[in-house]
Design a protein around this motif. Structure first.
Motif, PDB file in Angstrom:
ATOM      1  N   VAL A 154       0.830  -1.213   0.000  1.00 14.81           N
ATOM      2  CA  VAL A 154       0.000   0.000   0.000  1.00 14.81           C
ATOM      3  C   VAL A 154       0.863   1.261   0.000  1.00 14.81           C
ATOM      4  O   VAL A 154       0.712   2.127  -0.869  1.00 14.81           O
ATOM      5  CB  VAL A 154      -0.974  -0.002   1.197  1.00 14.81           C
ATOM      6  CG1 VAL A 154      -1.775   1.295   1.236  1.00 14.81           C
ATOM      7  CG2 VAL A 154      -1.905  -1.202   1.114  1.00 14.81           C
ATOM      8  N   ALA A 193      -2.694  -2.446  -4.960  1.00 13.09           N
ATOM      9  CA  ALA A 193      -2.835  -2.151  -3.529  1.00 13.09           C
ATOM     10  C   ALA A 193      -3.899  -1.082  -3.319  1.00 13.09           C
ATOM     11  O   ALA A 193      -4.097  -0.219  -4.164  1.00 13.09           O
ATOM     12  CB  ALA A 193      -1.511  -1.691  -2.956  1.00 13.09           C
ATOM     13  N   LEU A 194      -4.608  -1.160  -2.183  1.00 14.67           N
ATOM     14  CA  LEU A 194      -5.701  -0.236  -1.914  1.00 14.67           C
ATOM     15  C   LEU A 194      -5.539   0.383  -0.523  1.00 14.67           C
ATOM     16  O   LEU A 194      -5.078  -0.280   0.399  1.00 14.67           O
ATOM     17  CB  LEU A 194      -7.045  -0.972  -1.971  1.00 14.67           C
ATOM     18  CG  LEU A 194      -7.456  -1.579  -3.300  1.00 14.67           C
ATOM     19  CD1 LEU A 194      -8.694  -2.455  -3.128  1.00 14.67           C
ATOM     20  CD2 LEU A 194      -7.722  -0.492  -4.329  1.00 14.67           C
ATOM     21  N   PRO A 195      -5.957   1.642  -0.375  1.00 15.53           N
ATOM     22  CA  PRO A 195      -5.856   2.295   0.925  1.00 15.53           C
ATOM     23  C   PRO A 195      -7.039   1.956   1.819  1.00 15.53           C
ATOM     24  O   PRO A 195      -8.169   1.919   1.358  1.00 15.53           O
ATOM     25  CB  PRO A 195      -5.901   3.781   0.549  1.00 15.53           C
ATOM     26  CG  PRO A 195      -6.768   3.825  -0.672  1.00 15.53           C
ATOM     27  CD  PRO A 195      -6.520   2.521  -1.409  1.00 15.53           C
ATOM     28  N   VAL A 196      -6.767   1.656   3.079  1.00 17.47           N
ATOM     29  CA  VAL A 196      -7.849   1.503   4.055  1.00 17.47           C
ATOM     30  C   VAL A 196      -7.604   2.547   5.137  1.00 17.47           C
ATOM     31  O   VAL A 196      -6.575   2.509   5.805  1.00 17.47           O
ATOM     32  CB  VAL A 196      -7.870   0.085   4.659  1.00 17.47           C
ATOM     33  CG1 VAL A 196      -8.954  -0.017   5.724  1.00 17.47           C
ATOM     34  CG2 VAL A 196      -8.105  -0.948   3.574  1.00 17.47           C
ATOM     35  N   PRO A 197      -8.506   3.514   5.284  1.00 21.59           N
ATOM     36  CA  PRO A 197      -8.212   4.640   6.170  1.00 21.59           C
ATOM     37  C   PRO A 197      -8.094   4.250   7.640  1.00 21.59           C
ATOM     38  O   PRO A 197      -8.803   3.371   8.122  1.00 21.59           O
ATOM     39  CB  PRO A 197      -9.386   5.600   5.950  1.00 21.59           C
ATOM     40  CG  PRO A 197     -10.450   4.791   5.310  1.00 21.59           C
ATOM     41  CD  PRO A 197      -9.793   3.655   4.593  1.00 21.59           C
ATOM     42  N   PRO A 255     -11.843   7.186  -5.236  1.00 21.83           N
ATOM     43  CA  PRO A 255     -12.855   6.127  -5.373  1.00 21.83           C
ATOM     44  C   PRO A 255     -12.600   4.918  -4.471  1.00 21.83           C
ATOM     45  O   PRO A 255     -13.515   4.130  -4.250  1.00 21.83           O
ATOM     46  CB  PRO A 255     -12.762   5.725  -6.840  1.00 21.83           C
ATOM     47  CG  PRO A 255     -11.428   6.188  -7.311  1.00 21.83           C
ATOM     48  CD  PRO A 255     -10.991   7.305  -6.428  1.00 21.83           C
ATOM     49  N   ASP A 256     -11.383   4.783  -3.956  1.00 20.46           N
ATOM     50  CA  ASP A 256     -11.065   3.604  -3.139  1.00 20.46           C
ATOM     51  C   ASP A 256     -11.522   3.736  -1.690  1.00 20.46           C
ATOM     52  O   ASP A 256     -11.453   2.772  -0.938  1.00 20.46           O
ATOM     53  CB  ASP A 256      -9.558   3.326  -3.177  1.00 20.46           C
ATOM     54  CG  ASP A 256      -9.102   2.809  -4.530  1.00 20.46           C
ATOM     55  OD1 ASP A 256      -9.911   2.118  -5.186  1.00 20.46           O
ATOM     56  OD2 ASP A 256      -7.970   3.095  -4.943  1.00 20.46           O
ATOM     57  N   ILE A 257     -11.959   4.935  -1.299  1.00 20.80           N
ATOM     58  CA  ILE A 257     -12.391   5.130   0.089  1.00 20.80           C
ATOM     59  C   ILE A 257     -13.801   5.713   0.112  1.00 20.80           C
ATOM     60  O   ILE A 257     -14.024   6.806  -0.405  1.00 20.80           O
ATOM     61  CB  ILE A 257     -11.429   6.077   0.840  1.00 20.80           C
ATOM     62  CG1 ILE A 257      -9.996   5.541   0.760  1.00 20.80           C
ATOM     63  CG2 ILE A 257     -11.861   6.249   2.297  1.00 20.80           C
ATOM     64  CD1 ILE A 257      -8.962   6.496   1.303  1.00 20.80           C
ATOM     65  N   PRO A 258     -14.747   4.976   0.680  1.00 17.60           N
ATOM     66  CA  PRO A 258     -16.109   5.512   0.742  1.00 17.60           C
ATOM     67  C   PRO A 258     -16.120   6.823   1.550  1.00 17.60           C
ATOM     68  O   PRO A 258     -15.289   6.988   2.450  1.00 17.60           O
ATOM     69  CB  PRO A 258     -16.898   4.424   1.489  1.00 17.60           C
ATOM     70  CG  PRO A 258     -16.061   3.188   1.396  1.00 17.60           C
ATOM     71  CD  PRO A 258     -14.644   3.633   1.300  1.00 17.60           C
TER      72      PRO A 258
END
Lengths: 449, 458
Positions: free
Chosen positions: A39, A46-50, A285-288
């Motif tokens: 990430v 890879a995607l971000p998770v806050p 777009p990867d984080i609601p």
């Protein structure tokens, strides 16, 4: 000409993990590229998770700065190319940040308006090295993705003193909230003043913010990434002088980004025409999006401890101490807490809060290595000295002076250290424990008679 | 060995009964791949790794281990990261990229015993509708020589249709699973956005990318989804929503199910022969007890325009990291289509244009979503064509990107709305396959299987 100064401050949060991945955010002094994962390296897929804690801390800081917390907020992508930016974009917040419209009240009574407080991620670090006679650039991604909060003010400053006061207050609040070490030397806080000059013909005595913003100069010089309060002071002073000279020659300073060069003691051009850069922001777009409700916000609010200004006022009132003393005692939360523990303990020993504050401030107590109980014991001992009558001490002093004529002669002939010898004698003669400083004072009075 | 008659479930039963071994299955698949090399379905065949895994699987089977995909060869589109196995996204930019980690879905599949037999060809970066945009050459239809298999998950579709494996993972951003499924006469599922994790899959357009799969039957499609679906702590867009028991829908008939037929999907531009074929299917469903209702999705006509603003915008950002610094390949090595989308996307996001393009497109996207929300108050599912035309010849549309974009006209709406869609085969027209699309509300994959089953029969 009157300076018009605004500030952007980046504060690195001290969360355990990074903003969008599980890597440790504690990167300072660590071996390069050891705190990394797909990430924060920006690997494909890879995607971000806050980080929930980081977001809550950002909101908490916003609340401490009296900001509005909109119920809807989102992250955005800020697209630009730089070698230290692994993804080709930085996840930041554009038009809907977590916190809007706050303020900090300075010691001078002036209020600095805070435009916004938003959350973003730090970049990697470029290290320029000379290897085998060749200049090369290395990248350390340990810092990539460390949570950063950016606090932006309106251009409400017109002098460096206020700027420094603001920065100290901001640093103090961040530390009170326990969300950042706000350690300048470690880069936890990075400062970016923007400076321009307004001609004197503008009515600068009128302090209403509305009128000031209406008459802002038509250019702005930003000084990027300063990591010391002292350098900010110098950079602003330098810019004011530089811009004054240009304007006096009927010129207009160029709108640009400059950097502070500590070696040359001046600001230097980095990038001209800031308005030309286009970050092509769009919603991440990867984080609601983040939606708050009153209950969640209340829970965050409840975690905010008493803040320095409130604490200071309370100390003054509750403990009947001076503003100056309250200021010193509340500078750091740990000291303030220590003081209050001592006051509590002292109460049982019939000590006043004032006695406690005097002792802590005058003796410059190191709270790391002293227990409140010791403080109380020491003050107690002091107060016993105080109860010994002054005339009693004077009697002993006179006796000692009579019995030690040589030392008295030495002192009067200029050998000041002889007083130490006499103090020792007084202490020996006395049956009670005496306070050295008090004995010294009386001795000196007599000797200098 | 001919295993084409077997479904995954059938093969599993035979593996358990030791009728054949996983090694046999893997070898048979490798043989098929080699024999049909001319179709260019794979970029990387993992022969050695797959055979090793098959030996391990056979040992486990011997030990009585029972897992839903134990010993079953499947393929994955070459945009899925596979640890230690080259992953190119069909672009020369990543020609020598060996991932350090595997996609969540790859892990999930391997956890239940699946054997990754290879990485399938596709349009580079999943940009395309025909498979022709691959830097590794186009994939060919297994049905008619010289025809496209549909894209972008071209190799995945072909690998299943040509019996090179039992199932294949693809990705669907605007129709990239459903279109090739329809062109290859197999079942292609695009699940609800977020139903399956995107972690470790090279992003095309992040707000549209759906992770789905190709199978020969509805039962297999349901089985695959029950394995891949679910919340992933590494993908913030996967919701907590529990995963349905999809198998249970396969036992239900469709009596009383309300099926909507949107007039906008049967208007001008649709091949008349396809229209007739779909109408025949609708009649048959009505006979099975479904209630057919004519409906309208009024904003459909703006879908392609809207999609070709949002999608390139996200593409331009997602491809930013391949800047020549980290992956060793200079930016000029991007193919024509990627360059086209990077430029389009950069343009629509630029200040001064954002409001006119991106923002407007996002507003239309909301309207399209609302269209579906409204419709799904009245009907359970919607039936439409997958493609307005039959498969075309390789090269036929390469010089005309616009007509290529229009082949997604019936599929992009599901991506914009985030709803699930499935493509089921309904026969051939002049030796070329035709598919039918079933769309449903968010997380209604079970219903799609239920109706799909009614169409395909047993």
């Amino acid at each position: 000409m009157k300076p018009v100064i605004g500030l952007e401050v980046h504060v690195e949060l001290k969360t355990k993990s990074k903003m969008f991945c599980g890597c440790s955010a504690d990167y300072f002094g660590k071996k390069p590229n050891t705190h990394t994962c797909p990430v924060c390296l920006g690997l494909p897929g890879a995607l971000p998770v806050p980080n929930k804690t980081a977001i809550e801390w950002c909101v908490m800081l916003g609340m401490a700065l009296d900001c509005n917390i909109p119920l809807f907020s989102k992250f955005d992508r800020k697209n630009y190319f730089y070698p230290d930016l692994a993804k080709g974009y930085q996840i930041s917040q554009y038009d809907e940040p977590f916190c809007l419209k706050g303020s900090i009240k300075l010691g001078s009574g002036k209020t600095i308006r805070i435009t916004r407080v938003h959350m973003e991620e730090d970049t990697g670090k470029l290290i320029h090295e000379n290897v085998n006679g060749q200049g090369i650039t290395l990248i350390d991604f340990n810092r990539s993705g460390v949570p950063l909060v950016e606090i932006v003010t309106e251009p409400d400053f017109d002098n460096t003193k206020d700027v420094l006061d603001y920065l100290k207050k901001l640093q103090q609040i961040a530390r009170y909230l326990d969300i950042s070490n706000a350690d300048m030397e470690k880069g936890d806080m990075r400062l970016e003043p923007n400076i321009s000059l307004r001609s004197n013909t503008t009515n600068t005595t009128n302090n209403t913010n509305q009128q000031i913003t209406n008459k802002l100069p038509n250019y702005k010089v930003e000084v990027k990434n300063i990591n010391s309060f002292r350098f900010v002071e110098k950079a602003i002073a330098f810019e004011i002088k530089r811009q004054t000279e240009i304007i006096e020659k009927k010129g207009i300073p160029v709108q640009e980004t400059r950097g502070w060069d500590e070696n040359k003691q001046k600001t230097v051009t980095q990038r001209v025409k800031e308005e030309a850069s286009d970050y092509r922001y769009f919603p991440e777009p990867d984080i609601p999006p983040i939606r708050w409700n009153d209950k969640k916000l209340l829970m965050i609010k409840k975690q905010i401890p008493e803040l320095p200004d409130t604490k200071k006022r309370r100390f003054q009132k509750q403990y009947n101490i001076s503003q100056y003393d309250a200021e010193i005692l509340t500078r750091e939360k740990t000291l303030a807490d220590f003081y209050e523990t001592c006051v509590n303990d002292g109460q049982k020993a019939n000590l006043t809060a004032k006695q406690v504050s005097n002792y802590i401030i005058n003796k410059k107590i190191d709270i790391e290595s002293t227990l409140p109980a010791e403080i109380i014991k020491n003050i107690k001992a002091l107060t016993i000295y105080l109860r010994i009558d002054e005339s009693e001490i004077k009697k002993i002093v006179e006796r000692v002076l009579n019995e030690n004529k040589n030392a008295v002669g030495d002192y009067r002939n200029g050998k000041v250290s002889a007083v130490q010898y006499l103090i020792g004698k007084v202490l020996m003669v006395s049956k009670e424990k005496l306070e050295v400083s008090r004995v010294k004072k009386i001795l000196e009075e007599k000797l200098n008679d | 060995m001919n295993y084409s008659a077997y479904t995954i479930q059938g093969a599993r039963a035979s593996l358990k009964k030791k009728h054949f071994s996983s090694t046999h299955l893997v070898k048979a698949c490798i043989d098929e791949i080699k024999e049909k090399e001319n179709l260019n379905a794979f970029i990387t065949v993992c022969e050695k790794e797959a055979l090793k895994k098959a030996t391990e699987a056979d040992k486990k089977i011997k030990d009585g281990v029972d897992l839903p995909l134990l010993g079953i060869p499947i393929s994955v589109k070459d945009i899925y990261l596979t640890k230690g196995i080259r992953t190119t996204a069909a672009s020369k930019i990543l020609d020598d990229f060996i991932p350090q980690y595997s996609a969540t879905v790859v892990k999930k599949l391997e956890d239940v015993g699946a054997i990754i037999i290879g990485k399938t060809n596709c349009d580079a970066w999943a940009h395309g509708s025909s498979g022709e945009n691959s830097d590794y050459g186009p994939t060919e239809s297994p049905f008619l020589e010289g025809y496209v298999p549909g894209g972008s998950s071209s190799g995945s579709a072909v690998s299943v249709a040509a019996q090179m494996c039992f199932a294949s993972m693809g990705s669907d951003t605007g129709g990239s699973i459903r279109l090739p499924a329809s062109f290859c006469e197999i079942v292609g599922l695009k699940p609800t956005y977020g139903r399956v994790s995107r972690y470790g899959i090279i992003a095309m357009a992040s707000s549209l990318d759906s992770i789905g799969h190709f199978t020969n039957t509805i039962e297999e499609s349901a089985l695959m989804l029950s394995i891949t679906a679910g919340k992933d702590p590494n993908d913030a867009t996967t919701p907590d929503e529990t995963v349905d028991d999809y198998q249970s829908y396969l036992k239900k008939d469709i009596k009383g199910i309300r099926i909507g037929i949107p007039k906008e999907y049967f208007a001008q531009g649709l091949d008349k022969r396809i229209k007739e074929k779909i109408e025949a299917e609708i009649k048959s469903l009505e006979k099975q007890g479904a209630k057919i209702e004519n409906i309208s999705l009024p904003n459909t006509e703006y879908a392609i325009a809207c999609y070709y603003i949002i999608q390139p915008a996200e593409v331009s950002s997602n491809l930013g990291r391949y800047d020549g610094i980290r992956y060793g390949s200079a930016r000029q090595n991007f193919g024509e289509e990627a360059k086209r989308r990077i430029m389009l996307g950069t343009y629509v996001l630029s200040s001064g244009y954002y409001d006119a393009y991106y923002k407007k497109a996002m507003q239309i996207r909301t309207l399209i979503k609302k269209d579906f929300d409204e419709v799904f108050k009245k009907v359970d599912v919607v039936i439409t064509p997958v493609s307005p035309t039959l498969p075309w010849k390789i090269g036929e549309k390469s010089s005309d990107p616009l007509s290529m974009y229009l082949s997604d006209v019936y599929t992009v709406t599901a991506n914009l709305a985030g709803i699930p869609g499935i493509s089921v085969p309904i026969g051939l027209i002049q030796s070329l396959p035709v598919g039918l699309q079933i769309l449903g509300p968010h997380f209604s994959e079970g219903k799609l299987f239920q109706v799909g089953k009614a169409i395909l029969g047993v």
